[in-house]
Design an enzyme around this catalytic site. Structure first.
Site, PDB file in Angstrom:
ATOM      1  N   ALA A  87       0.848  -1.197   0.000  1.00 23.14           N
ATOM      2  CA  ALA A  87       0.000   0.000   0.000  1.00 23.14           C
ATOM      3  C   ALA A  87       0.879   1.241   0.000  1.00 23.14           C
ATOM      4  CB  ALA A  87      -0.929   0.011   1.201  1.00 23.14           C
ATOM      5  N   GLU A 120      -2.764 -12.363  -4.230  1.00 19.80           N
ATOM      6  CA  GLU A 120      -4.192 -12.305  -4.496  1.00 19.80           C
ATOM      7  C   GLU A 120      -4.572 -10.843  -4.642  1.00 19.80           C
ATOM      8  OE1 GLU A 120      -3.256 -14.003  -1.589  1.00 19.80           O
ATOM      9  OE2 GLU A 120      -3.578 -16.079  -2.211  1.00 19.80           O
ATOM     10  N   ASN A 125      -9.858  -4.017  -8.470  1.00 22.87           N
ATOM     11  CA  ASN A 125      -8.764  -3.096  -8.168  1.00 22.87           C
ATOM     12  C   ASN A 125      -7.919  -2.888  -9.427  1.00 22.87           C
ATOM     13  OD1 ASN A 125      -6.607  -1.640  -7.179  1.00 22.87           O
ATOM     14  ND2 ASN A 125      -6.395  -2.870  -5.324  1.00 22.87           N
ATOM     15  N   TYR A 132       0.514  -4.894 -11.455  1.00 22.41           N
ATOM     16  CA  TYR A 132       0.974  -6.285 -11.467  1.00 22.41           C
ATOM     17  C   TYR A 132       1.219  -6.782 -12.893  1.00 22.41           C
ATOM     18  CZ  TYR A 132      -0.644  -6.072  -6.626  1.00 22.41           C
ATOM     19  OH  TYR A 132      -0.839  -5.718  -5.317  1.00 22.41           O
TER      20      TYR A 132
END
Length: 168
Positions: A87, A120, A125, A132
């Site tokens: 985050a 995961e 999102n 990713y």
């Protein structure tokens, strides 16, 4: 640039953002970032548990102007790295901090013997998914109703660390 520049401190760039291992004193900052980032944030106790008792856990913080602005956690188990959480404080999003942090953590995992990494992520999102995918992660499966707050599925993504040109 984003709101980070309004702090009238040194600019947010590769030279001014430092990556270092998590220390106990960082945990309140991680809890703050968690609460601002997730609907089911990890507790302070969870981070203390990870730091003190989980031999597989490795957490890296991104620090700018003596402030923790992001973090990433990974479990290193034999030849695999499992990304537990990542985050960036909302004030510092959009500045490539998350991308640089995850690239750094991927390099650390590789140096420590991991040849693949998994995570995961919520399919909703899109920001995380874009990051990713940019770093080579591929959707390989789904965990049905994985998230407890809304029962959204989780996509399982993998990347082969040996296929990436990772620089620490």
């Amino acid at each position: 640039m984003g709101e980070a520049q309004s702090h009238n401190q040194k600019p947010l760039n590769e030279e001014t953002v430092q990556f270092r291992p998590l220390i106990e004193d960082d945990i309140p900052s991680l809890v703050e970032i968690e609460k601002l980032s997730f609907t089911t944030p990890w507790s302070e106790q969870a981070f203390h548990q990870e730091l003190r008792h989980n031999q597989f856990a490795r957490y890296t913080t991104a620090v700018w102007a003596d402030r923790v602005i992001a973090y990433c956690g990974v479990w290193l188990i034999v030849d695999e790295a499992h990304l537990t959480n990542i985050a960036v404080h909302p004030e510092f999003r959009g500045e490539k901090v998350g991308e640089r942090l995850l690239t750094h953590v991927m390099a650390i995992a590789k140096v420590n013997g991991a040849n693949k990494m998994t995570l995961e992520v919520r399919p909703s999102n899109k920001t995380a998914l874009n990051l990713y995918k940019k770093l080579g992660f591929v959707h390989k499966g789904t965990r049905a109703k994985y998230y407890p707050d809304d029962h959204e599925d989780a996509w399982i993504m993998w990347v082969n660390l040996d296929d990436n040109d990772l620089r620490d």
